[in-house]
Enzyme design. Structure first.
Site, PDB file in Angstrom:
ATOM      1  N   LYS A 197      16.881  29.820  33.236  1.00  0.00           N
ATOM      2  CA  LYS A 197      17.509  30.974  32.579  1.00  0.00           C
ATOM      3  C   LYS A 197      17.742  30.647  31.107  1.00  0.00           C
ATOM      4  O   LYS A 197      18.588  29.847  30.758  1.00  0.00           O
ATOM      5  CB  LYS A 197      18.847  31.364  33.209  1.00  0.00           C
ATOM      6  N   GLU A 271      25.082  19.086  28.918  1.00  0.00           N
ATOM      7  CA  GLU A 271      24.969  18.681  27.508  1.00  0.00           C
ATOM      8  C   GLU A 271      25.724  19.726  26.710  1.00  0.00           C
ATOM      9  O   GLU A 271      25.287  20.878  26.623  1.00  0.00           O
ATOM     10  CB  GLU A 271      23.502  18.643  27.075  1.00  0.00           C
ATOM     11  N   CYS A 305      23.341  20.339  18.063  1.00  0.00           N
ATOM     12  CA  CYS A 305      24.555  19.801  18.672  1.00  0.00           C
ATOM     13  C   CYS A 305      24.906  18.402  18.198  1.00  0.00           C
ATOM     14  O   CYS A 305      26.074  18.059  18.115  1.00  0.00           O
ATOM     15  CB  CYS A 305      24.394  19.809  20.183  1.00  0.00           C
ATOM     16  N   GLU A 407      33.934  22.307  16.727  1.00  0.00           N
ATOM     17  CA  GLU A 407      32.513  22.493  16.449  1.00  0.00           C
ATOM     18  C   GLU A 407      32.309  23.846  15.774  1.00  0.00           C
ATOM     19  O   GLU A 407      32.719  24.872  16.306  1.00  0.00           O
ATOM     20  CB  GLU A 407      31.721  22.441  17.758  1.00  0.00           C
TER      21      GLU A 407
HETATM   22  P1  NAP Z   1      26.753  29.080  25.836  1.00  0.00           P
HETATM   23  O1  NAP Z   1      27.416  30.323  25.434  1.00  0.00           O
HETATM   24  O2  NAP Z   1      27.527  28.062  26.577  1.00  0.00           O
HETATM   25  O3  NAP Z   1      25.483  29.512  26.681  1.00  0.00           O
HETATM   26  C1  NAP Z   1      24.532  28.587  27.161  1.00  0.00           C
HETATM   27  C2  NAP Z   1      23.776  29.219  28.306  1.00  0.00           C
HETATM   28  O4  NAP Z   1      24.654  29.440  29.425  1.00  0.00           O
HETATM   29  C3  NAP Z   1      23.170  30.579  27.993  1.00  0.00           C
HETATM   30  O5  NAP Z   1      21.956  30.694  28.682  1.00  0.00           O
HETATM   31  C4  NAP Z   1      24.229  31.513  28.541  1.00  0.00           C
HETATM   32  O6  NAP Z   1      23.747  32.793  28.809  1.00  0.00           O
HETATM   33  C5  NAP Z   1      24.598  30.799  29.824  1.00  0.00           C
HETATM   34  N1  NAP Z   1      25.888  31.152  30.390  1.00  0.00           N
HETATM   35  C6  NAP Z   1      26.949  31.779  29.796  1.00  0.00           C
HETATM   36  N2  NAP Z   1      27.962  31.881  30.665  1.00  0.00           N
HETATM   37  C7  NAP Z   1      27.562  31.309  31.830  1.00  0.00           C
HETATM   38  C8  NAP Z   1      28.177  31.078  33.092  1.00  0.00           C
HETATM   39  N3  NAP Z   1      29.430  31.445  33.349  1.00  0.00           N
HETATM   40  N4  NAP Z   1      27.477  30.442  34.048  1.00  0.00           N
HETATM   41  C9  NAP Z   1      26.224  30.030  33.814  1.00  0.00           C
HETATM   42  N5  NAP Z   1      25.578  30.223  32.637  1.00  0.00           N
HETATM   43  C10 NAP Z   1      26.246  30.841  31.655  1.00  0.00           C
HETATM   44  O7  NAP Z   1      26.158  28.306  24.586  1.00  0.00           O
HETATM   45  P2  NAP Z   1      25.348  28.938  23.377  1.00  0.00           P
HETATM   46  O8  NAP Z   1      26.315  29.753  22.596  1.00  0.00           O
HETATM   47  O9  NAP Z   1      24.115  29.579  23.864  1.00  0.00           O
HETATM   48  O10 NAP Z   1      24.871  27.622  22.592  1.00  0.00           O
HETATM   49  C11 NAP Z   1      25.614  26.919  21.646  1.00  0.00           C
HETATM   50  C12 NAP Z   1      26.301  25.705  22.244  1.00  0.00           C
HETATM   51  O11 NAP Z   1      25.366  24.826  22.839  1.00  0.00           O
HETATM   52  C13 NAP Z   1      27.017  24.878  21.231  1.00  0.00           C
HETATM   53  O12 NAP Z   1      28.324  24.582  21.665  1.00  0.00           O
HETATM   54  C14 NAP Z   1      26.219  23.599  21.143  1.00  0.00           C
HETATM   55  O13 NAP Z   1      26.918  22.462  20.756  1.00  0.00           O
HETATM   56  C15 NAP Z   1      25.691  23.481  22.510  1.00  0.00           C
HETATM   57  N6  NAP Z   1      24.517  22.633  22.495  1.00  0.00           N
HETATM   58  C16 NAP Z   1      24.585  21.390  23.074  1.00  0.00           C
HETATM   59  C17 NAP Z   1      23.486  20.552  23.057  1.00  0.00           C
HETATM   60  C18 NAP Z   1      23.513  19.191  23.695  1.00  0.00           C
HETATM   61  O14 NAP Z   1      22.463  18.666  24.008  1.00  0.00           O
HETATM   62  N7  NAP Z   1      24.648  18.579  23.905  1.00  0.00           N
HETATM   63  C19 NAP Z   1      22.315  20.983  22.480  1.00  0.00           C
HETATM   64  C20 NAP Z   1      22.278  22.231  21.891  1.00  0.00           C
HETATM   65  C21 NAP Z   1      23.387  23.055  21.927  1.00  0.00           C
HETATM   66  P3  NAP Z   1      23.953  33.963  27.714  1.00  0.00           P
HETATM   67  O15 NAP Z   1      23.242  33.537  26.488  1.00  0.00           O
HETATM   68  O16 NAP Z   1      23.320  35.119  28.366  1.00  0.00           O
HETATM   69  O17 NAP Z   1      25.432  34.074  27.501  1.00  0.00           O
END
Ligand code: NAP
Ligand code: MG
Length: 506
Positions: A197, A271, A305, A407
């Site tokens: 997804k 992650e 990240c 962050e």
């Molecule tokens: P996010 O809001 O947490 O969403 C990540 C994914 O999870 C999306 O596909 C999202 O779908 C889905 N999702 C949302 N709510 C969910 C739930 N309750 N259950 C299961 N899946 C759910 O993160 P983002 O805003 O897309 O990305 C930014 C974040 O990613 C930042 O905090 C960044 O630090 C982190 N990041 C971490 C790494 C690492 O390797 N540590 C790498 C890159 C990014 P929707 O988009 O449809 O909401």
């Protein structure tokens, strides 16, 4: 892209793009693009212009059922888990070749979805191919016979490494290809089947990866793709037929997924976010640092990240560091992400743009000094509706400020001062370790042994010394609020395996 295309205003350049996917109504189930059951639509917006240019189905629970059902059938009854690892590795190599053939469509779709400058997204295919090829080399590790004697003698155990089952792979929008491929490649090598997804803002570039997987001849049902909101992600995480969850995204969503997986006793890799520090030692070569700085502290317009968005500068050289960071960031060109010369693009989404501007406001309100940037950027040429924030450097940042602790995930760097009068980096290490996170980090210094000793004291998952990179062969993962478990390396493959020990007398 022809020279004529990028000379044209941003909107004309976009109209001329011939992307394989824009408005679609299907998802990938059991080896075929199949109409989604969900009747809702999710828009895809170009963050450089604000234009809506694509849309995908907002999947329904029935779509998750169909995708997981297809993956389960391929796992329980199909060939994939039963092939020799070296046979699966041959598929991975073929996928790598098919991905490379699609480099342009991957790059341009990625850039249009999330505004990553093409200078960044142009590397996505090669990076993905490199990951598939790296994991293919681990077939030997899976095939190696592992027989262990009982320490007291009299018997031995045959240790089997079996694929864990159907894996749910959930990705964020900042690197929509790479952050799936680092899950998909080890899952496939292990013999698992998957349901992916993508994040709502970036559902289209991944379809190009699916095309590559299909062209490589991977059997039907092994790889499935659903699109939809976080609600659909939640349904996937909790689906009874899913054996493992691999997630990259924000810390709050990661906690919810961990809670659901805890209840289900379902293995999970998380992650999550980061707030990493670059420690500048008193003997650091600032010219050399300036050459890696944009990548190490503001890669992908700050939406990476593990970049080090906090720079810890010794008091003895504080203003020198501030000047170097300011001039380096100010010299990076911000503009149309389709322009190969662009270094900084827009924020990937409107909500991220608002979040970043709120952080910039909070930094100013708490007394930080913006030495460059500090506001929304207004660009012309068709980019007026884009989500651009000026690349911003804050000096005089103190550890208690929100911009220093949380962050931001946008083009904002904070420079803090540490006391180096005692000739050691104790205060810098303490500052670096004093966040909720523990994902990346950097040490800049001239003496390799001193720099290594400082890196050893940092409480984080990875550290670069005068160098910013990640290595497919070395574990990557976060500590504390940055996550659970690791990706990459043999450790990343182990996350998709389940062990069985068969004991026998000898
Ligand atoms: P996010 O809001 O947490 O969403 C990540 C994914 O999870 C999306 O596909 C999202 O779908 C889905 N999702 C949302 N709510 C969910 C739930 N309750 N259950 C299961 N899946 C759910 O993160 P983002 O805003 O897309 O990305 C930014 C974040 O990613 C930042 O905090 C960044 O630090 C982190 N990041 C971490 C790494 C690492 O390797 N540590 C790498 C890159 C990014 P929707 O988009 O449809 O909401
Ligand atoms: Mg989100």
């Amino acid at each position: 892209m022809s020279a004529a295309t990028h000379a044209a205003p941003a909107r004309a350049a976009r109209a001329a793009l011939n992307l394989p996917y824009t408005h679609v109504d299907d998802i990938f189930i059991n080896g075929a693009w199949t109409a989604a059951r969900g009747t809702g639509r999710n828009p895809v917006t170009d963050p450089a212009t604000g234009e809506l240019w694509g849309s995908v189905p907002d999947g329904a629970p029935e779509d998750v059922d169909a995708a997981v059902g297809s993956a389960r059938k391929a796992f329980d009854g199909g060939d994939w888990p039963r092939l020799a690892p070296s046979e699966r590795a041959a598929y991975l190599v073929r996928i790598a070749e098919e991905v490379e053939k699609r480099a342009d469509e991957l790059s341009l779709t990625n850039t249009r979805e999330n505004g990553s400058p093409v200078s960044e997204s142009a590397g996505a295919a090669a990076n993905a191919a490199g990951i598939f090829r790296y994991f293919a080399t681990l077939a030997d590790y899976l095939e190696r016979e592992d027989v262990r004697a009982f320490p007291k003698g009299g018997g031995e155990s045959v240790v089997r490494r079996e694929p864990i089952g159907v894996c749910a792979l959930i990705a964020p929008w900042n690197f929509p290809i790479n952050l799936v491929v680092i899950k998909l490649a080890p899952a496939l090598l292990a013999g698992c089947t998957v349901v992916i997804k993508p994040a709502s803002p970036t559902p289209l570039s991944l379809r190009v990866i699916i095309d590559a997987v299909a062209a490589a001849g991977v059997p039907a049902g092994v790889v499935n793709l659903v699109t939809g909101s976080g609600r659909l992600g939640d349904a996937l995480v909790k689906h009874p037929e899913v054996a493992k969850v691999a997630f990259t995204g924000s810390t709050p969503v990661g906690r919810k997924i961990a809670a659901a997986c805890g209840e289900l006793l379902r293995p999970v890799t998380l992650e999550l976010g980061g707030k990493s520090s670059a420690i500048v030692l008193p003997d650091a070569d600032l010219d050399a640092m300036s050459k890696v700085l944009i990548r190490s502290s503001m890669r992908n317009t700050g939406q990476t990240c593990y970049i080090s968005t906090r720079i810890l500068a010794p008091a003895s050289r504080y203003e020198e560091v501030v000047d170097m960071v300011t001039s380096t960031i100010a010299a990076g060109k911000q503009g149309d992400p389709l322009d190969p010369d662009t270094v900084f693009g827009p924020c990937a989404t409107e909500s991220q743009y608002r979040t970043v501007l709120e952080y910039v406001e909070s930094g100013l309100a708490e007394g930080a000094r913006a030495t460059t940037g500090g506001r929304a950027a207004s660009l012309g040429g068709g980019l007026e509706g884009g989500y651009f924030v000026e690349p911003t450097v804050f000096a005089d940042v103190t550890p208690d400020m929100r911009i220093s602790r949380e962050e931001i995930f946008g083009p904002v760097i904070c420079i803090l001062k540490y006391n180096d009068a005692g000739g050691n980096a104790d205060e810098a290490v303490e500052l670096a370790n004093n966040t909720e996170f523990g994902l990346g980090g950097l040490v800049f210094g001239a003496d390799p042994e001193v720099a290594l000793a400082v890196a050893d004291r940092m409480d984080t998952g990875s550290v670069g010394i005068n160098f910013f990179a990640s290595n497919h062969a070395a574990p990557f993962g976060g500590r504390h609020d940055s996550g659970l478990g690791t990706e990459y390396g043999v450790e990343g493959l182990n996350a998709y395996l389940s062990y069985k020990s068969i004991h026998r007398k000898v």
